[in-house]
Design an enzyme around this catalytic site. Structure first.
Site, PDB file in Angstrom:
ATOM      1  CE  LYS A  33      -0.275  -0.229   5.014  1.00  0.00           C
ATOM      2  NZ  LYS A  33      -0.962  -1.034   5.910  1.00  0.00           N
ATOM      3  NE  ARG A 128      -6.614   0.485  10.784  1.00  0.00           N
ATOM      4  CZ  ARG A 128      -5.224  -0.051  10.418  1.00  0.00           C
ATOM      5  NH1 ARG A 128      -4.181   1.068  10.213  1.00  0.00           N
ATOM      6  NH2 ARG A 128      -5.043  -0.903   9.930  1.00  0.00           N
ATOM      7  CE1 TYR A 242      14.388  31.358   6.289  1.00  0.00           C
ATOM      8  CE2 TYR A 242      14.388  29.290   5.886  1.00  0.00           C
ATOM      9  CZ  TYR A 242      13.892  30.445   5.227  1.00  0.00           C
ATOM     10  OH  TYR A 242      13.438  30.926   4.465  1.00  0.00           O
ATOM     11  CG  MET A 290      10.167  24.115   1.477  1.00  0.00           C
ATOM     12  SD  MET A 290       9.227  25.195   0.509  1.00  0.00           S
ATOM     13  CE  MET A 290       8.642  25.750   1.662  1.00  0.00           C
TER      14      MET A 290
HETATM   15  C1  LIG Z   1      -0.126  -2.096   6.685  1.00  0.00           C
HETATM   16  C2  LIG Z   1      -0.884  -3.738   6.940  1.00  0.00           C
HETATM   17  C3  LIG Z   1      -0.408  -4.385   6.930  1.00  0.00           C
HETATM   18  C4  LIG Z   1       1.185  -4.540   6.988  1.00  0.00           C
HETATM   19  O1  LIG Z   1       1.421  -3.576   8.198  1.00  0.00           O
HETATM   20  P1  LIG Z   1       3.175  -4.131   8.683  1.00  0.00           P
HETATM   21  O2  LIG Z   1       2.904  -3.394  10.228  1.00  0.00           O
HETATM   22  O3  LIG Z   1       3.893  -2.695   7.836  1.00  0.00           O
HETATM   23  O4  LIG Z   1       4.021  -5.267   8.370  1.00  0.00           O
HETATM   24  C5  LIG Z   1      -0.874  -5.719   7.079  1.00  0.00           C
HETATM   25  N1  LIG Z   1      -2.476  -5.413   7.805  1.00  0.00           N
HETATM   26  C6  LIG Z   1      -2.294  -4.534   7.229  1.00  0.00           C
HETATM   27  C7  LIG Z   1      -4.433  -4.637   7.341  1.00  0.00           C
HETATM   28  C8  LIG Z   1      -2.560  -3.485   7.233  1.00  0.00           C
HETATM   29  O5  LIG Z   1      -3.228  -2.003   7.861  1.00  0.00           O
END
Ligand SMILES: *Cc1c(COP(=O)(O)O)cnc(C)c1O
Length: 347
Positions: A33, A128, A242, A290
């Site tokens: 992701k 969640r 800065y 930046m």
């Molecule tokens: C992001 C995620 C993972 C992977 O988690 P890591 O801690 O990066 O290994 C697996 N399952 C769900 C539902 C996630 O949101």
């Protein structure tokens, strides 16, 4: 060279997947992701597929489309956000497997795409995503009657092995799923490391593949080299940057390098962060701007063309600690402005 260069080691990503797979019972998938945690979903996806990954996970259907165009049609692509309104054509065209999270999503899936593969996400306490126990109890016969590809849940505290939440969620997951024949999944990176009780039929590591905690044995994946724009002599008593937040205690050689907080090098990490030249560390001085950072290179015998901020000495978790955050956030903040090159794999 005007911009910083990010080097991404696909051989290390594949190695980290193989070592996590060796620790896992059952199939080991890969979570890609957020553009493979900021590292590029196409090259990372291809490298992982070549290493043997058959199942991938993304957050949104749109991410699945980008991944599908990089890998072959046989690989499974699961979508954590499930089947959202408007996803039908995307799911069908890219051959995605939504992980439905609610009664509404299950209905939407079965009505819009009858016979199309899907999975189910259950909530075991993180609150969640996923169906609540009562919701699942009333829908499980319908869902299981459609032969789901996967029944999964997610651990809230897996990076803390002694946290009582782990066993509590494991129990809840077992209570909700023991006796079903559909494949089950509970473990991300942290869950893989909790041991076989947590693995079920498929594990889903993400951050460990990319070299981040809690997988402390991971091989580092990223290196970041930042070119020096100019150097100057700063006399004792003069200030840099800065807010005049740094004053030279001695006559100093200061290098101004071409990256800053707009590139994900968070301003707050400045005081604790080092740049490296051939293994010699040089502190950041003054505020991170930046697009620029000032670095004290007085103690180098020769000033190179560039300095390194991510390497084997200072990894994503070190920068995260310096910034009061986690490696995940450092990775996913890596700048779009960087030149990117891939080492190994099949990029
Ligand atoms: C992001 C995620 C993972 C992977 O988690 P890591 O801690 O990066 O290994 C697996 N399952 C769900 C539902 C996630 O949101």
């Amino acid at each position: 060279m005007a911009v910083a260069q990010l080097s991404i080691d696909l051989t290390a990503v594949a190695h980290n997947w193989r070592t996590l797979a060796a620790k896992s019972q059952g199939e080991t998938a890969a979570v890609v992701k957020a553009d493979a945690y900021g590292l590029g979903v196409a090259p990372v996806g291809r490298a992982l597929a070549a290493a043997g990954v058959r199942s991938f996970f993304v957050a949104a259907a749109e991410e699945g489309v980008a991944l599908r165009s990089a890998i072959d049609d046989a690989a499974r692509i699961f979508v954590f956000s499930g089947h959202m309104d408007g996803d039908k054509n995307t799911i069908a065209a890219a051959g995605l497997i939504p992980l439905v999270n609610s009664a509404d999503q299950l209905l939407r899936q079965l009505e819009a795409l009858p016979g199309h593969p899907f999975g189910v996400q259950l909530d075991t306490g993180m609150n969640r995503l996923g169906m609540e126990p009562e919701e699942w109890a009333s829908l499980r016969d319908i869902a299981l009657g459609q032969s789901p590809q996967l029944i999964m849940s997610h651990l809230a505290c897996a990076d803390e092995p002694d946290h009582p939440m782990n066993a509590q969620q494991l129990n809840a997951f077992r209570t909700m799923t023991d006796g079903i024949s559909a494949p089950r999944s509970l473990a991300a990176t942290g869950g893989v490391l909790l041991g076989a009780d947590y693995h079920f039929d498929l594990t889903r590591p993400g951050v460990g593949l990319y070299g981040g905690a809690p997988y402390m044995d991971a091989r580092p994946v990223v290196e970041l080299d930042i070119p020096i724009i100019q150097t100057r002599l700063v006399r004792a008593g003069e200030t840099v940057g800065y807010g005049n937040s740094w004053t030279a205690k001695r006559d100093s050689l200061i290098a101004t390098i071409a990256a800053g907080y707009a590139d994900g090098l968070h301003r707050v990490m400045g005081p604790k962060t080092q740049l490296y030249a051939d293994g010699v560390s040089c502190p950041v001085v003054g505020r991170i701007s930046m697009d620029m950072i000032a670095v004290d290179v007085t103690d180098l015998t020769a000033v190179p063309d560039q300095l390194q901020i991510l390497n084997a000495d200072q990894g994503v978790d070190d920068l995260a600690a310096n910034a009061g955050t986690i490696g995940y956030e450092i990775l996913t903040s890596l700048g779009q402005r960087y030149g990117r090159s891939y080492v190994g794999g099949q990029a």
